[in-house]
Design an enzyme around this catalytic site. Structure first.
Site, short mmCIF file in Angstrom:
data_model
loop_
_atom_site.label_atom_id
_atom_site.label_comp_id
_atom_site.label_asym_id
_atom_site.label_seq_id
_atom_site.Cartn_x
_atom_site.Cartn_y
_atom_site.Cartn_z
CB CYS A 146 -2.71 8.10 5.25
SG CYS A 146 -2.78 9.28 5.00
NE ARG A 202 4.15 14.26 -0.01
CZ ARG A 202 4.53 14.32 1.80
NH1 ARG A 202 4.91 15.45 1.87
NH2 ARG A 202 3.00 12.81 1.83
CD GLN A 224 5.41 9.78 2.47
OE1 GLN A 224 3.99 9.13 2.47
NE2 GLN A 224 5.81 10.36 3.34
CG ASP A 236 3.27 5.84 4.49
OD1 ASP A 236 3.69 5.83 5.83
OD2 ASP A 236 2.22 6.50 3.92
CG HIS A 281 -1.31 4.57 7.07
ND1 HIS A 281 -0.56 3.82 5.96
CD2 HIS A 281 -0.88 5.82 7.43
CE1 HIS A 281 -0.06 5.13 5.43
NE2 HIS A 281 -0.79 5.81 5.88
CE LYS A 286 5.56 17.27 11.51
NZ LYS A 286 5.65 17.40 10.00
CG HIS A 299 -0.82 8.35 10.06
ND1 HIS A 299 -1.44 8.85 8.53
CD2 HIS A 299 -1.80 8.81 10.25
CE1 HIS A 299 -2.11 9.42 8.36
NE2 HIS A 299 -2.86 9.19 9.42
#
Length: 630
Positions: free
Chosen positions: A329, A358, A376, A378, A380, A460, A506
């Site tokens: 992000c 991570r 990911q 991902d 946004h 979420k 997200h």
RNA sequence: GCCGGUGUAGCUCAAUAGGCAGAGCAGCUGACUUGUAAUCAGCAGGUUGGCGGUUCGAGUCCGCCCGCCGGCUCCA
């Protein structure tokens, strides 16, 4: 004379009776392991009040199975205490597929002990000890467990406020328990102890670790057998095993939690991502890519430093502190902020196949399912407040399309709300949570509420896929975020010329590409559908003489865009077929004298077997009929 | 990270009681020239996860470390 009722409305009169006696009046005692009185589960020998509705609980129902397994956990605890006197007991509930008991034995237990414990359980079953419920005053209960040195039980009792506490006794064994239970130990016939594991007392890692003994129990030998078969099936489908056998990926000692993708695994990933990209373009997303390493100050500003530091890797460049991104992000925000944005640009949907690192604790790593580096899918979305709901609905539609239409996965939805370490104002959290709820309600999606499980920057919606053996995996997530735009002073110019703050969404659909591949491997047991198979067609020349023709056919297929290879080995056809079957290649083309002469191929499908001879045009039609989500 | 288990050839697994590290498959070489789930023979393959200790002698026993497996806690 008291009156008893059936759920069907029928009534009967009898002397003051126990549940089992009432059931007998209706011939319903057969197969019952407990009873429901006015809807509340009780022991079969519980007295039934006048006028109550009495129903049997059968071991074959979910409720009955729970009782059976709970009783099995008591049975196991009793066996353990007999074999290892001085063992202290933690808790022993029924769980999804069986039961466990957390115990604190004076000596450590090993897998071999499971057999012994099972044997002792068998003896107790033969003893057919009656299982009795006792309701005693607190003090008395406390002194019973004090005398027995059951310190964990005493801790549990402290939290029970009732003046009377229920216990269950079978022979010399007594346990603190709400019940109900089977009438005697002979009811538990079909059980199996499965494994041993450490588990913290009350699930808290600051507490001592107990030994958790897992087992399962079923009402019949067949149902136990089929469960054990299912465990075997799960082992056969294990993506770690298939990943090696099909040469898809590996994890090396040099990189614990950092998977290597081999050519075939990478092919699957690329096909998946090709599809993903097409679908995203169709839905108005643009794709970006942001750096893996960014200055630490960015992460301090984003709040990751305060909320996520333990999971992050750090490094240094030219003496300045940097961090390896654990999320995408902040990078996305930097792109957003690289120019002035207008309300006309919103909703702005910025997708990124973002690779994140991570730090996961060593003990949690698991094949592709739980890794330290993953990509990911991902995105946004920068939106105005009144675009929130529609955008969420749009994302949910995408999820449904990919999970349901393309892969046919069952999935569950959960809404997670404000956690303990949350950032930002309560009022914003409330606004965010109600926006998510509204979208869920409007789409008519059933969901489970998970209070306190949200991300630190926002609530979420999580999507959990169910795999072939009933395990569920979190893949997709939609997170609503008022915090990051605030932290980074993200704005857009509104129609009236004022600067406004967009809301950030997200989201991921596949979640982690690694995990998703793992799920696919297990779901398909390695037999990927045609559109995903790393090798779609393997050509098998009957003997070397037909290699040139095999090459011809290969060239034609490649031209069609089919992923093809030729088995060049000097082996018998049956051998080539066997190997192609084991590699789970969807189509095998046998080419020999007949085929070469007529420009045909003999087609074998991996599940249907020999489909006979056909022309190349016929083959093309056949392949074009295969499912293709593009 | 914690608890328990485990680690022998690329893979699957042997190696009485502490006494010469082995098999099948895969690989390589050769022969066989193959029609719908394993052709035959030969060769090669090892610091028994690593380091240290006990012992005349360690794959085997002990200690520490690493990886893996099953859980716990945590999570995409």
């Amino acid at each position: 004379m008291p009156v008893y009722r059936r759920s069907s409305g029928e009534t009967a009169e009898a002397e003051a009776a126990r549940a089992q006696d009432v059931l007998r009046l209706w011939g319903e005692e057969e197969g019952a392991i407990a009873a429901k009185v006015n809807g509340i589960p009780v022991d079969l020998n519980a007295f039934v009040p006048d006028g109550a509705v009495v129903e049997p609980i059968l071991a074959s129902t979910e409720e009955g199975l729970d009782i059976l397994r709970h009783s099995a956990s008591h049975l196991m605890a009793q066996a353990i205490k007999r074999l290892y006197p001085g063992t202290k007991l933690g808790i022993g509930p029924a769980v999804e597929d069986g039961f466990y008991y957390d115990v604190d034995p004076p000596q450590s237990l090993t897998e071999d002990d499971l057999q012994k414990i099972e044997g002792e359980m068998g003896r107790i079953v033969k003893e057919a000890l009656p299982v009795e419920r006792l309701e005693l005053p607190r003090d008395e209960v406390i002194s019973i467990f004090k005398e027995r040195g059951e310190t964990y039980k005493l801790e549990l009792i402290e939290e029970i406020e009732d003046p009377f506490i229920s216990l269950y006794r079978q022979g010399e064994f007594i346990d603190l328990c709400r019940g109900p239970h089977v009438p005697n130990t002979s009811y538990i016939r079909h059980f199996k102890l499965l494994s041993l594991a450490g588990a913290y007392w009350r699930g808290d890692e600051r507490n001592p670790m107990l030994v958790r003994v897992y087992g399962t129990a079923f009402p019949t030998a067949e149902s136990l057998r089929s469960y054990l078969d299912r465990l075997e099936e799960a082992k056969r489908r294990d993506h770690r095993k298939l990943g090696r056998e099909l040469d898809l990926f590996s994890i090396q000692p040099e990189g614990p939690g950092f998977p290597f993708f081999h050519p075939k695994g990478m092919t699957i990933v690329n096909v998946l991502l090709d599809f993903w990209r097409k679908e995203h373009v169709k839905r108005g997303y643009m794709e970006v890519r942001t750096p893996l390493i960014l200055e630490q100050s960015l992460w301090i500003r984003s709040g990751h430093w305060d909320h996520y530091r333990e999971n992050m890797y750090f490094t240094e460049i030219d003496g300045r502190p940097f961090a390896i991104k654990p999320m995408n992000c902040p990078g996305s925000i930097l792109i957003y902020k690289s120019q002035l944005r207008s309300y006309r640009d919103l909703p702005l949907r910025m997708a990124e196949l973002g690779t994140v690192h991570r730090h996961e604790r060593s003990g949690v790593l698991h094949g592709l399912m739980r890794v330290r580096c993953f990509t990911q899918d991902d995105a946004h979305l920068y939106v105005t407040e009144d675009q929130i709901k529609d955008e969420i609905l749009g994302i949910m539609d995408l999820m449904h399309h990919i999970y349901g239409d393309v892969f046919g996965f069952p999935y569950r939805v959960e809404l997670s709300t404000r956690p303990e370490n949350a950032m930002g104002e309560l009022s914003q959290w409330e606004m965010a949570e109600s926006a998510l709820k509204e979208a869920l309600d409007e789409s008519g999606t059933p969901y489970k509420l998970n209070p306190g499980d949200g991300a630190f920057y926002g609530p979420k919606i999580d999507f959990h896929l169910e795999d072939c053996i009933g395990r569920s995996w979190q893949c997709g997530t939609i997170q609503l975020d008022f915090q990051m735009p605030e932290k980074f002073d993200v704005t857009y110019v509104a129609a009236d010329g004022s600067h406004r703050r967009p809301v950030m969404l997200h989201r991921t659909v596949l979640g982690s590409i690694e995990r998703f591949l793992g799920i696919l491997i297990e779901h398909y047991a390695g037999a990927f559908p045609y559109w995903l198979a790393p090798v779609q067609v393997r050509i098998l020349p009957v003997k070397d003489d037909f290699l040139p023709y095999a090459r011809d056919v290969e060239a034609v297929l490649k031209d069609w865009g089919v992923r093809t290879e030729v088995d060049l080995r000097e082996e018998k056809l049956s051998r080539k077929i066997r190997d192609a079957q084991l590699q789970k290649v969807p189509y095998m083309l046998v080419v020999g004298a007949k085929e070469a002469e007529d420009r045909k191929v003999s087609v074998r499908e991996r599940a249907k077997g020999d489909l006979g001879e056909m022309s190349l045009e016929g083959l093309e039609d056949l392949l074009n009929q295969e499912f293709n989500p593009f």
